[in-house]
Motif scaffolding. Structure first.
Motif, mmCIF file in Angstrom:
data_model
loop_
_atom_site.group_PDB
_atom_site.id
_atom_site.type_symbol
_atom_site.label_atom_id
_atom_site.label_comp_id
_atom_site.label_asym_id
_atom_site.label_seq_id
_atom_site.Cartn_x
_atom_site.Cartn_y
_atom_site.Cartn_z
ATOM 1 N N GLN A 132 52.133 34.067 32.599
ATOM 2 C CA GLN A 132 51.010 33.613 33.163
ATOM 3 C C GLN A 132 50.688 34.361 34.202
ATOM 4 O O GLN A 132 51.226 34.400 35.295
ATOM 5 C CB GLN A 132 51.263 32.187 33.671
ATOM 6 C CG GLN A 132 51.683 31.032 32.681
ATOM 7 C CD GLN A 132 52.054 29.643 33.319
ATOM 8 O OE1 GLN A 132 53.134 29.361 33.362
ATOM 9 N NE2 GLN A 132 51.032 28.799 33.786
ATOM 10 N N PRO A 133 49.606 34.974 34.245
ATOM 11 C CA PRO A 133 49.089 35.732 35.278
ATOM 12 C C PRO A 133 48.674 35.288 36.599
ATOM 13 O O PRO A 133 48.226 34.163 36.588
ATOM 14 C CB PRO A 133 47.988 36.698 34.753
ATOM 15 C CG PRO A 133 47.493 35.814 33.655
ATOM 16 C CD PRO A 133 48.589 34.815 33.186
ATOM 17 N N CYS A 134 49.035 35.695 37.529
ATOM 18 C CA CYS A 134 48.736 35.137 38.851
ATOM 19 C C CYS A 134 47.724 35.858 39.696
ATOM 20 O O CYS A 134 47.287 36.928 39.174
ATOM 21 C CB CYS A 134 49.980 34.880 39.884
ATOM 22 S SG CYS A 134 50.755 36.195 40.471
ATOM 23 N N HIS A 135 47.197 35.479 40.925
ATOM 24 C CA HIS A 135 46.035 36.038 41.589
ATOM 25 C C HIS A 135 46.511 37.556 42.034
ATOM 26 O O HIS A 135 45.892 38.318 42.413
ATOM 27 C CB HIS A 135 45.795 35.199 42.829
ATOM 28 C CG HIS A 135 47.004 35.467 43.969
ATOM 29 N ND1 HIS A 135 47.274 36.055 44.922
ATOM 30 C CD2 HIS A 135 48.166 34.593 43.888
ATOM 31 C CE1 HIS A 135 48.269 35.857 45.594
ATOM 32 N NE2 HIS A 135 48.877 35.016 45.182
ATOM 33 N N ALA B 134 45.078 40.354 39.796
ATOM 34 C CA ALA B 134 43.489 40.588 40.233
ATOM 35 C C ALA B 134 43.677 41.399 41.552
ATOM 36 O O ALA B 134 42.787 42.535 41.534
ATOM 37 C CB ALA B 134 43.083 39.199 40.662
ATOM 38 N N THR C 10 42.589 37.467 36.424
ATOM 39 C CA THR C 10 43.605 36.658 35.707
ATOM 40 C C THR C 10 42.892 35.730 34.763
ATOM 41 O O THR C 10 43.571 35.382 33.629
ATOM 42 C CB THR C 10 44.055 35.609 36.909
ATOM 43 O OG1 THR C 10 44.458 36.394 37.832
ATOM 44 C CG2 THR C 10 44.774 34.539 36.533
ATOM 45 N N GLN D 45 43.714 35.160 30.581
ATOM 46 C CA GLN D 45 44.030 34.206 29.788
ATOM 47 C C GLN D 45 43.286 33.829 28.570
ATOM 48 O O GLN D 45 43.509 33.546 27.577
ATOM 49 C CB GLN D 45 43.962 32.903 30.842
ATOM 50 C CG GLN D 45 45.067 32.750 31.813
ATOM 51 C CD GLN D 45 44.721 31.858 33.026
ATOM 52 O OE1 GLN D 45 43.827 31.094 32.857
ATOM 53 N NE2 GLN D 45 45.743 31.616 33.742
ATOM 54 N N THR E 271 48.482 38.222 27.232
ATOM 55 C CA THR E 271 49.076 37.837 28.531
ATOM 56 C C THR E 271 50.464 38.689 28.825
ATOM 57 O O THR E 271 51.038 38.680 29.713
ATOM 58 C CB THR E 271 49.414 36.414 28.442
ATOM 59 O OG1 THR E 271 50.379 36.003 27.402
ATOM 60 C CG2 THR E 271 48.211 35.570 28.388
#
Length: 214
Positions: free
Chosen positions: A117-120, A123, A132, A136, A141
């Motif tokens: 799960q990519p987070c901020h 970015a 991000t 998704q 991912t």
């Protein structure tokens, strides 16, 4: 399947838009062997242990094939391990690997535990606020390995499939239900049949299912 890069890095403080941020997303390829424990590779670390790291997310994996897509979209070449991955792998994309599949990397045994799960911080790493969401939306991912057997790996280590998970739920399928087909109760139940699914994803899907069936 081929490991094209092994990448590690310790948390560091960066400045983004005038604000300091501690992040472990910056990884550098290594040229020698290193030890892999149940929670991480030697020389690696995460900044926020509430959402990163731990036994279910010991090793972050990203398919090398996706780099060409992101480079064409961004208009420039990306640095190695741009997505903060520990292993850059060719021949094992999200639609090709099941949650619970087990692999041997020389003496190390790993198991797919959940999609990444990519987070901020991704970015900020890419200086691309929409990164991000794009990750998704595309389903590109990557995913996580838990470590079942500790040991040493090297950039020239061979990787082979040990066992397929009998549920047959791909990382791509789990991503689709997580982000797109969110109210498909039967699909959620199918994902939850995967014993090897990480605790955090089990909790998330169980909560969603309970809300749908309330």
């Amino acid at each position: 399947m081929q490991i094209t890069s092994i990448n590690v890095g310790l948390p560091q403080i960066i400045t983004y838009q005038g604000k300091e941020l501690t992040t472990g997303i910056y990884k550098t390829p290594v040229s020698s062997s290193l030890f892999v424990s149940k929670i991480q590779m030697d020389g690696d670390g995460q900044a926020d242990l509430t959402v990163h790291g731990g036994v279910d997310k010991a090793i972050c994996v990203y398919p090398e094939e996706h780099y060409a897509y992101w480079e064409s979209l961004r208009g420039h070449k990306l640095e190695a391990a741009t997505f903060g991955e520990n292993l850059t792998i060719r021949g094992l994309q999200e639609h090709e690997v099941h949650i619970g599949d087990t692999f041997a990397i020389d003496e190390v045994i790993v198991q797919v535990s959940q999609p990444r799960q990519p987070c901020h911080k991704l970015a900020k790493r890419m200086d691309w606020p929409e990164a991000t969401l794009y990750v998704q939306e595309t389903g590109y991912t990557g995913y996580y390995f838990r470590v079942l057997k500790e040991g040493f790996i090297a950039p020239d280590s061979k990787m082979k499939l040990v066992a397929r998970d009998e549920a047959g739920v791909t990382v791509a399928f789990a991503n689709h239900i997580k982000y797109h087909d969110k109210v498909n109760r039967e699909a959620i139940k199918r994902v939850l049949t995967v014993d090897a699914l990480s605790d955090s994803w089990k909790q998330s899907f169980r909560k969603r299912l309970a809300e749908l069936e309330a």
